[in-house]
Design an enzyme around this catalytic site. Sequence first.
Site, PDB file in Angstrom:
ATOM      1  N   CYS A   1       0.030   3.836   2.640  1.00  0.00           N
ATOM      2  CA  CYS A   1       0.467   3.357   3.964  1.00  0.00           C
ATOM      3  C   CYS A   1       1.936   3.724   4.194  1.00  0.00           C
ATOM      4  CB  CYS A   1       0.297   1.844   4.081  1.00  0.00           C
ATOM      5  SG  CYS A   1      -1.407   1.280   3.956  1.00  0.00           S
TER       6      CYS A   1
ATOM      7  N   CYS B   1       0.838  -1.203   0.000  1.00  0.00           N
ATOM      8  CA  CYS B   1       0.000   0.000   0.000  1.00  0.00           C
ATOM      9  C   CYS B   1       0.877   1.258   0.000  1.00  0.00           C
ATOM     10  CB  CYS B   1      -0.903  -0.063   1.233  1.00  0.00           C
ATOM     11  SG  CYS B   1      -1.693   1.471   1.697  1.00  0.00           S
TER      12      CYS B   1
END
Length: 114
Positions: A38, A35
């Site tokens: 993230c 991600c």
Amino acid sequence: MAENLNITTLTDDNFEEEVLDADQPVLVDFWATGCAPCRQIAPIVEELADEYEGQAKIGKIDVIENPQTARDYGVRSTPTFLFFENGEVKEQVVGAAGKQPLKENLEALLGQPA
């Protein structure tokens, strides 16, 4: 990058003990390895862990390795941040929203002005 000792690594196995039974507010970062947002917000999570050491617990849980907890809390996208107090979800922030929304929610749980 060195591991931040102020961040608790959460798993399906330790979630209840570390989050639901915690004696202080907890910010949980639901994240995934692949991600990009993230990774983008990870340094901010580390800053918050340092800033709130002793006042609030900051934890990260990998949703790929720990799918049960993510399912239990309806986490469908990463990053998702859940704010717990006394074992209950009080707030949620979805996406890499930046430091201010995370800080404001922590301050609210701690009863401090943001």
